[in-house]
Enzyme design. Structure first.
Site, PDB file in Angstrom:
ATOM      1  N   LYS A 211       1.520   9.332  -5.007  1.00  0.00           N
ATOM      2  CA  LYS A 211       0.132   8.943  -4.726  1.00  0.00           C
ATOM      3  C   LYS A 211      -0.851  10.087  -5.001  1.00  0.00           C
ATOM      4  O   LYS A 211      -0.587  11.240  -4.635  1.00  0.00           O
ATOM      5  CB  LYS A 211       0.025   8.536  -3.262  1.00  0.00           C
ATOM      6  CG  LYS A 211      -1.386   8.271  -2.783  1.00  0.00           C
ATOM      7  CD  LYS A 211      -1.402   7.843  -1.346  1.00  0.00           C
ATOM      8  CE  LYS A 211      -2.831   7.598  -0.876  1.00  0.00           C
ATOM      9  NZ  LYS A 211      -2.877   6.930   0.419  1.00  0.00           N
TER      10      LYS A 211
ATOM     11  N   CYS B 179      -6.148   4.072  -3.259  1.00  0.00           N
ATOM     12  CA  CYS B 179      -6.446   2.686  -2.846  1.00  0.00           C
ATOM     13  C   CYS B 179      -7.678   2.026  -3.447  1.00  0.00           C
ATOM     14  O   CYS B 179      -7.581   0.981  -4.092  1.00  0.00           O
ATOM     15  CB  CYS B 179      -6.576   2.634  -1.334  1.00  0.00           C
ATOM     16  SG  CYS B 179      -5.077   3.064  -0.467  1.00  0.00           S
TER      17      CYS B 179
ATOM     18  N   ASP C 228       0.829  -1.205   0.000  1.00  0.00           N
ATOM     19  CA  ASP C 228       0.000   0.000   0.000  1.00  0.00           C
ATOM     20  C   ASP C 228       0.864   1.256   0.000  1.00  0.00           C
ATOM     21  O   ASP C 228       1.579   1.521   0.964  1.00  0.00           O
ATOM     22  CB  ASP C 228      -0.898  -0.042   1.251  1.00  0.00           C
ATOM     23  CG  ASP C 228      -2.050   0.934   1.159  1.00  0.00           C
ATOM     24  OD1 ASP C 228      -2.048   1.765   0.233  1.00  0.00           O
ATOM     25  OD2 ASP C 228      -2.948   0.870   2.007  1.00  0.00           O
ATOM     26  N   ASP C 229       0.801   2.001  -1.063  1.00  0.00           N
ATOM     27  CA  ASP C 229       1.548   3.266  -1.198  1.00  0.00           C
ATOM     28  C   ASP C 229       3.063   3.057  -1.274  1.00  0.00           C
ATOM     29  O   ASP C 229       3.834   3.945  -0.885  1.00  0.00           O
ATOM     30  CB  ASP C 229       1.253   4.239  -0.040  1.00  0.00           C
ATOM     31  CG  ASP C 229      -0.195   4.679   0.025  1.00  0.00           C
ATOM     32  OD1 ASP C 229      -0.989   4.248  -0.826  1.00  0.00           O
ATOM     33  OD2 ASP C 229      -0.528   5.464   0.938  1.00  0.00           O
TER      34      ASP C 229
ATOM     35  N   SER D 170      -8.378   1.826   5.236  1.00  0.00           N
ATOM     36  CA  SER D 170      -6.992   2.249   5.495  1.00  0.00           C
ATOM     37  C   SER D 170      -6.671   2.327   6.986  1.00  0.00           C
ATOM     38  O   SER D 170      -7.542   2.599   7.806  1.00  0.00           O
ATOM     39  CB  SER D 170      -6.720   3.611   4.850  1.00  0.00           C
ATOM     40  OG  SER D 170      -6.784   3.477   3.456  1.00  0.00           O
TER      41      SER D 170
ATOM     42  N   LYS E 120      -5.554  -5.554   3.870  1.00  0.00           N
ATOM     43  CA  LYS E 120      -6.470  -4.412   3.697  1.00  0.00           C
ATOM     44  C   LYS E 120      -7.399  -4.630   2.502  1.00  0.00           C
ATOM     45  O   LYS E 120      -6.933  -4.850   1.389  1.00  0.00           O
ATOM     46  CB  LYS E 120      -5.646  -3.134   3.494  1.00  0.00           C
ATOM     47  CG  LYS E 120      -6.457  -1.920   3.103  1.00  0.00           C
ATOM     48  CD  LYS E 120      -5.582  -0.689   3.096  1.00  0.00           C
ATOM     49  CE  LYS E 120      -6.148   0.384   2.191  1.00  0.00           C
ATOM     50  NZ  LYS E 120      -5.309   1.580   2.170  1.00  0.00           N
TER      51      LYS E 120
ATOM     52  N   ASP F 120      -0.299  -0.728  -4.830  1.00  0.00           N
ATOM     53  CA  ASP F 120      -1.584  -0.191  -5.302  1.00  0.00           C
ATOM     54  C   ASP F 120      -1.474   1.183  -5.946  1.00  0.00           C
ATOM     55  O   ASP F 120      -2.306   1.566  -6.758  1.00  0.00           O
ATOM     56  CB  ASP F 120      -2.620  -0.166  -4.162  1.00  0.00           C
ATOM     57  CG  ASP F 120      -2.299   0.865  -3.084  1.00  0.00           C
ATOM     58  OD1 ASP F 120      -1.119   1.216  -2.914  1.00  0.00           O
ATOM     59  OD2 ASP F 120      -3.244   1.302  -2.397  1.00  0.00           O
ATOM     60  N   ASN F 121      -0.455   1.940  -5.563  1.00  0.00           N
ATOM     61  CA  ASN F 121      -0.240   3.273  -6.162  1.00  0.00           C
ATOM     62  C   ASN F 121       1.117   3.799  -5.684  1.00  0.00           C
ATOM     63  O   ASN F 121       1.795   3.146  -4.884  1.00  0.00           O
ATOM     64  CB  ASN F 121      -1.374   4.259  -5.779  1.00  0.00           C
ATOM     65  CG  ASN F 121      -1.689   4.318  -4.300  1.00  0.00           C
ATOM     66  OD1 ASN F 121      -2.725   3.819  -3.869  1.00  0.00           O
ATOM     67  ND2 ASN F 121      -0.801   4.893  -3.503  1.00  0.00           N
TER      68      ASN F 121
ATOM     69  N   HIS G 205     -10.667  -2.588   1.632  1.00  0.00           N
ATOM     70  CA  HIS G 205     -10.992  -1.256   1.105  1.00  0.00           C
ATOM     71  C   HIS G 205     -11.931  -1.260  -0.103  1.00  0.00           C
ATOM     72  O   HIS G 205     -11.850  -0.401  -0.974  1.00  0.00           O
ATOM     73  CB  HIS G 205      -9.713  -0.456   0.786  1.00  0.00           C
ATOM     74  CG  HIS G 205      -9.879   0.995   1.131  1.00  0.00           C
ATOM     75  ND1 HIS G 205      -8.856   1.916   1.069  1.00  0.00           N
ATOM     76  CD2 HIS G 205     -10.979   1.689   1.563  1.00  0.00           C
ATOM     77  CE1 HIS G 205      -9.313   3.107   1.431  1.00  0.00           C
ATOM     78  NE2 HIS G 205     -10.602   2.983   1.730  1.00  0.00           N
TER      79      HIS G 205
ATOM     80  N   HIS H 108       1.438   2.194   4.104  1.00  0.00           N
ATOM     81  CA  HIS H 108       0.518   3.334   4.226  1.00  0.00           C
ATOM     82  C   HIS H 108       0.762   3.997   5.588  1.00  0.00           C
ATOM     83  O   HIS H 108       0.934   3.315   6.587  1.00  0.00           O
ATOM     84  CB  HIS H 108      -0.919   2.812   4.125  1.00  0.00           C
ATOM     85  CG  HIS H 108      -1.971   3.854   3.960  1.00  0.00           C
ATOM     86  ND1 HIS H 108      -2.345   4.705   4.974  1.00  0.00           N
ATOM     87  CD2 HIS H 108      -2.743   4.190   2.890  1.00  0.00           C
ATOM     88  CE1 HIS H 108      -3.299   5.510   4.538  1.00  0.00           C
ATOM     89  NE2 HIS H 108      -3.565   5.221   3.272  1.00  0.00           N
TER      90      HIS H 108
ATOM     91  N   ARG I  85      -7.611  -1.188  -6.084  1.00  0.00           N
ATOM     92  CA  ARG I  85      -7.895  -2.569  -5.641  1.00  0.00           C
ATOM     93  C   ARG I  85      -9.033  -3.186  -6.449  1.00  0.00           C
ATOM     94  O   ARG I  85      -9.006  -4.375  -6.798  1.00  0.00           O
ATOM     95  CB  ARG I  85      -8.242  -2.559  -4.141  1.00  0.00           C
ATOM     96  CG  ARG I  85      -7.011  -2.390  -3.294  1.00  0.00           C
ATOM     97  CD  ARG I  85      -7.244  -1.637  -2.005  1.00  0.00           C
ATOM     98  NE  ARG I  85      -5.976  -1.009  -1.655  1.00  0.00           N
ATOM     99  CZ  ARG I  85      -5.025  -1.614  -0.950  1.00  0.00           C
ATOM    100  NH1 ARG I  85      -5.216  -2.817  -0.454  1.00  0.00           N
ATOM    101  NH2 ARG I  85      -3.878  -0.996  -0.726  1.00  0.00           N
TER     102      ARG I  85
END
Ligand code: MG
Length: 381
Positions: free
Chosen positions: A299, A72, A32-33, A154, A129, A278-279, A131, A226, A76
């Site tokens: 992001k 996010c 994540d991130d 998150s 996660k 994810d980003n 989301h 994240h 996803r």
């Protein structure tokens, strides 16, 4: 001793039989991130990621691989459905992601990778996660997953009132009332985030061991890196890159434990492990955010740094090692996995991804690069 020998021989025979007779297993590891430049194999000078680097050298490392969104929720949804967020319903002009007070989630009409694989009798597990909707009707168990352990949104949400932005830099789990959910039941709140990566890893290994006798799909979506950042005691203060480095190095450890488990069960030859993010990195948090390497933006932006992510695919005996410079996307996961599992993609809707399985096996010509790492420019931040 006799018992151990019996166990080892049985396991070996099972491993060989399953390698040649079963449909392949799939593990998607989604961070994540995490930025394009945060791994050793993508050129980071100080964050140590030996397990991911090995995975890259034994498999394929892609240099032009893109997430389908820069935040996010839509990212996803796109990964799991193979469809652009504008088609799968996880895009809005009101909010960019789902929040604890949101009443929406991934529409039931959407088909996830897990739901596709269920049609071929796969065991399916999700850890981490989600989301894509925290209400009961939207949870992973309602979207094709047999089991679930993780947080529904998150790790910075459900925040205690009055926290300053600075709190992010020395966070405490008690300030984020994020629930930990097992299948459909809340088992902890607030979630102790200092042990979250370790517990996700334990649950992933439990799932693999429990399903070693049948084809399985594991979707491990780490809550980290994240913000707010948490690592376990064993990794705290260990990385030269500070807290952010500690977190990435713990994720790298987790990848190593999963690969080790696959090898010990002789499942490595018949399992595809896919690793991506994810980003791009949350750069507004300075050293608590990651690095997009030499790419501009992060992001939430549509610049390269927000959308281009690391992608590794590993499966000894199946993947031909290479550094691929052709374009790929997280949208391609569903069609590629379906193809390898011998099932057709849904024909009643537009699927935006492409089947990359022939590229992974190098059965068709692709653009490769001899450059092993990207430039280290801008990494020292
Ligand atoms: Mg993210």
């Amino acid at each position: 001793m006799k018992k151990k020998l019996f166990y080892l021989i049985t396991n070996l025979i099972f491993g060989l039989v399953s390698a040649y007779s079963q449909k392949p297993n799939f593990i998607v590891i989604f961070t994540d991130d995490q930025g394009y430049g945060d791994l050793g194999c993508y050129g980071h000078p100080t964050i140590k990621t030996p397990n991911l680097d090995k995975m890259a050298s034994e498999g394929q490392r892609w240099t032009n691989f893109y997430s389908a969104a820069n935040v996010c929720t839509p990212s996803r949804a796109a990964l799991l459905t193979g469809r652009l967020p504008v088609r799968n319903g996880m895009e809005s002009n009101q909010r960019r992601v789902l929040f604890p007070d949101s009443d929406g989630g991934l529409p039931a009409s959407e088909l996830t990778i897990a739901e596709m694989l269920k049609t071929a009798n796969y065991a399916t597990g999700m850890v981490g996660k989600w989301h894509l909707g925290h209400l009961p009707q939207y949870l992973p168990t309602k979207n094709g997953f047999d089991t679930y352990l993780g947080i529904p949104y998150s790790n910075d949400m459900d925040r205690a009132a009055g926290l300053s932005r600075d709190e992010f830099f020395s966070p405490e789990s008690k300030n984020y009332k994020v629930p930990l959910i097992k299948n459909e039941k809340e088992i902890e709140r607030p979630t102790d985030q200092t042990t979250i990566t370790k517990r996700y890893t334990d649950e992933s290994i439990r799932f693999i061991k429990e399903n070693k006798n049948k084809p399985f799909f594991l979707y491990l979506a780490h809550s980290m890196p994240h913000i707010p950042l948490f690592s376990s005691k064993e990794f705290e203060g260990k990385s030269e890159r500070g807290v952010y480095g500690d977190v990435i190095e713990e994720i790298d450890w987790s990848v190593g434990e999963i690969l080790k488990t696959l090898k010990s069960l002789h499942l490595d030859k018949n399992t595809y492990v896919l690793f991506t993010s994810d980003n791009g990195p949350w750069k507004i948090f300075n050293e608590h955010g990651g690095s997009a390497g030499s790419l501009f933006g992060g992001k939430g932006t549509c610049y390269e740094g927000g959308m281009r992510v690391p992608f590794l695919v590993w499966s000894p005996q199946n993947i031909k090692p290479a550094v691929i410079s052709d374009i790929g996307s997280t949208l391609d996961m569903l069609p590629s996995i379906c193809q390898l599992a011998g099932i057709s993609v849904p024909s009643d809707r537009t699927i935006d991804g492409y089947d990359l399985s022939e590229v992974w096996k190098k059965k068709i010509e692709v653009r490769e690069t001899k450059c092993y790492i990207t430039t280290a420019r801008n990494f020292l931040r």
